[in-house]
Design an enzyme around this catalytic site. Structure first.
Site, PDB file in Angstrom:
ATOM      1  N   TYR A 136      16.709 -54.007  16.958  1.00 42.34           N
ATOM      2  CA  TYR A 136      18.135 -53.730  16.720  1.00 42.34           C
ATOM      3  C   TYR A 136      18.683 -52.586  17.562  1.00 42.34           C
ATOM      4  O   TYR A 136      19.602 -51.890  17.165  1.00 42.34           O
ATOM      5  CB  TYR A 136      18.358 -53.415  15.225  1.00 42.34           C
ATOM      6  CG  TYR A 136      18.230 -54.624  14.324  1.00 42.34           C
ATOM      7  CD1 TYR A 136      17.693 -55.810  14.777  1.00 42.34           C
ATOM      8  CD2 TYR A 136      18.671 -54.576  13.008  1.00 42.34           C
ATOM      9  CE1 TYR A 136      17.572 -56.917  13.955  1.00 42.34           C
ATOM     10  CE2 TYR A 136      18.561 -55.687  12.174  1.00 42.34           C
ATOM     11  CZ  TYR A 136      18.000 -56.844  12.662  1.00 42.34           C
ATOM     12  OH  TYR A 136      17.890 -57.934  11.851  1.00 42.34           O
ATOM     13  N   LYS A 186       3.743 -59.646  13.905  1.00 45.59           N
ATOM     14  CA  LYS A 186       3.667 -60.950  14.585  1.00 45.59           C
ATOM     15  C   LYS A 186       2.897 -60.756  15.874  1.00 45.59           C
ATOM     16  O   LYS A 186       3.260 -61.254  16.939  1.00 45.59           O
ATOM     17  CB  LYS A 186       5.084 -61.487  14.825  1.00 45.59           C
ATOM     18  CG  LYS A 186       5.147 -62.943  15.262  1.00 45.59           C
ATOM     19  CD  LYS A 186       4.593 -63.926  14.249  1.00 45.59           C
ATOM     20  CE  LYS A 186       4.493 -65.312  14.844  1.00 45.59           C
ATOM     21  NZ  LYS A 186       3.682 -66.245  14.045  1.00 45.59           N
ATOM     22  N   ASP A 219       5.064 -64.962   9.226  1.00 46.23           N
ATOM     23  CA  ASP A 219       5.195 -66.315   8.682  1.00 46.23           C
ATOM     24  C   ASP A 219       4.357 -66.469   7.414  1.00 46.23           C
ATOM     25  O   ASP A 219       4.801 -67.068   6.421  1.00 46.23           O
ATOM     26  CB  ASP A 219       4.858 -67.378   9.737  1.00 46.23           C
ATOM     27  CG  ASP A 219       3.715 -66.972  10.668  1.00 46.23           C
ATOM     28  OD1 ASP A 219       3.268 -65.813  10.601  1.00 46.23           O
ATOM     29  OD2 ASP A 219       3.272 -67.810  11.462  1.00 46.23           O
ATOM     30  N   ASP A 243      14.580 -56.946   7.676  1.00 48.97           N
ATOM     31  CA  ASP A 243      15.918 -57.455   7.365  1.00 48.97           C
ATOM     32  C   ASP A 243      15.804 -58.853   6.754  1.00 48.97           C
ATOM     33  O   ASP A 243      16.408 -59.161   5.721  1.00 48.97           O
ATOM     34  CB  ASP A 243      16.753 -57.477   8.657  1.00 48.97           C
ATOM     35  CG  ASP A 243      18.210 -57.791   8.409  1.00 48.97           C
ATOM     36  OD1 ASP A 243      18.614 -57.887   7.234  1.00 48.97           O
ATOM     37  OD2 ASP A 243      18.962 -57.945   9.384  1.00 48.97           O
ATOM     38  N   ASP A 247      15.766 -60.242   2.101  1.00 48.83           N
ATOM     39  CA  ASP A 247      16.629 -61.211   1.410  1.00 48.83           C
ATOM     40  C   ASP A 247      15.762 -62.134   0.551  1.00 48.83           C
ATOM     41  O   ASP A 247      16.176 -62.562  -0.528  1.00 48.83           O
ATOM     42  CB  ASP A 247      17.445 -62.048   2.407  1.00 48.83           C
ATOM     43  CG  ASP A 247      18.822 -61.438   2.694  1.00 48.83           C
ATOM     44  OD1 ASP A 247      18.965 -60.208   2.549  1.00 48.83           O
ATOM     45  OD2 ASP A 247      19.751 -62.190   3.066  1.00 48.83           O
TER      46      ASP A 247
END
Ligand code: ATP
Length: 351
Positions: A136, A186, A219, A243, A247
């Site tokens: 970001y 990852k 994942d 981020d 959720d």
């Protein structure tokens, strides 16, 4: 003791949930014997539509004067999302070097989770999301705009110190909790940044021999959070993964109306910024039915930051008592038909 709080409600339901939190601040200050004053800043997308800027030039200087910022959300259907966020709340996080984005997800009542057989004691996760670098950082560019050969480049930055400081925060907290940090990564597919991230996290873990480090690909984390949320306690991740997956943890504990966050830098004097994980929710803005609990719980994190731990605990206990009470008012996202205001009126009686 008196605290000076900047209220930055922003857009959409941000206005409703910040306003609804004020009676909770009043109740907490009365019960726990401290005072506070507030200053309201009406910056955000309306300002952008009128003046072409989300925040005034003096915004950071003005906000820096306060002990904390209680923020709602920024976003508007007529303002591109990348502008309302990068020029709005993300710019504040960057300016104040808020490298910790703390996102707790607590299941306050088993009726709130969509997961079968999951009980309250199974979900108490605290996410340490790196908040100032990673994906970001707003570095990149576009070439040949509009042409058939158009190219976009979006870069990520990982610095040793940036990884160290967020990893240390997670490990320190884990020492007081289940003594395990799950590092979401990852590094199997992204061979530069995430591999470096893992190496630095491993180095930091050696400074905390009593805390176990578990590495999990993003994942797999996505799947395991749904299948066995009880195995997660302190979770560490870079900006983008945090981020996205917070959720999911919000959904596990009852939705975006239930998850607070804190943007912090314990090493500088800038105020922390406390805000719900959710956005401006234009679909329900103005209807008076937004769930205020994520913002109320964010004010609890603010009290933790002030060292008012009894007030913070009282807020969490009040929310727990309310959502577990079948007769208590609940907003539509929690299956009820109450208004934002009804929820707060009931909550303050539980102090
Ligand atoms: P933004 O563009 O500002 O991110 P958004 O609508 O795309 O806004 P969110 O606001 O995060 O994203 O929320 C997605 C949906 O979740 C909303 O459309 C809304 O229906 C629901 N929602 C989010 N927060 C709340 C809340 N506090 N109370 C009730 N529903 C909510």
């Amino acid at each position: 003791m008196e605290y000076d709080i900047a209220l930055l409600p922003g857009d959409g339901i941000g206005n409703e949930v910040v306003e609804a939190t004020i009676p909770v601040l009043d109740a907490a200050s009365e019960k726990f014997g401290f005072e506070f004053q507030t200053t309201w800043y009406d910056w955000g997308s309306q300002r952008y539509l009128q003046k072409g800027e989300m925040l005034p030039d003096t915004a950071y200087d003005q906000l820096a004067e306060h002990d904390a910022i209680l923020h709602g959300a920024m976003g508007h259907p007529d303002v591109p999302d990348h502008i309302s966020s990068t020029e709005g709340h993300i710019s504040i996080r960057r300016e104040f070097d808020h490298y910790i984005n703390l996102r707790p997800a607590i299941l306050f009542d088993s009726s709130l989770t969509p997961l079968k057989g999951v009980e309250t004691e199974d979900v108490n996760i605290v996410w340490y999301r790196e908040n100032t670098e990673g994906e970001y950082i707003d570095v990149g560019g576009r070439l040949n705009r509009g042409g058939s050969t158009e190219i976009a480049l979006q870069s990520s930055i990982y610095t040793k110190e940036g990884i160290r400081r967020i990893a240390k925060s997670a490990f320190r907290d884990a020492k007081t909790r289940s003594k395990k940090v799950t590092n979401v990564t990852k590094s199997n597919a992204l061979s530069h940044g995430p591999v470096f991230w893992d190496e630095v996290v491993e180095e930091v873990s050696e400074e905390f021999p009593d805390v176990r480090l578990e590495n999990m690909y993003v994942d797999a984390a996505n799947m395991h959070l749904v299948q066995r949320p009880e195995d997660f306690d302190v979770v560490l991740s870079s900006n983008l993964f945090g981020d996205i997956l917070t959720d999911l943890t919000a959904a596990i504990v009852g939705g975006l109306g239930m998850t607070p966050s804190a943007n912090l830098n314990p090493n500088n004097d800038y105020p922390g910024m406390f805000e719900p994980v959710h956005g401006s929710a234009p679909d329900i803005a103005g209807d008076g039915i937004a769930n205020p609990l994520a913002t109320v719980l964010s004010s609890g994190l603010m009290f933790d930051d002030f060292g008012q731990s009894s007030a913070a605990a009282a807020i969490r206990e009040g929310v727990e008592a309310q959502v577990s009470d079948e007769t208590a008012p609940k907003t539509p996202d929690l299956g009820g038909s109450a208004k934002t205001r009804d929820v707060v009126d009931d909550l303050v009686t539980r102090f």
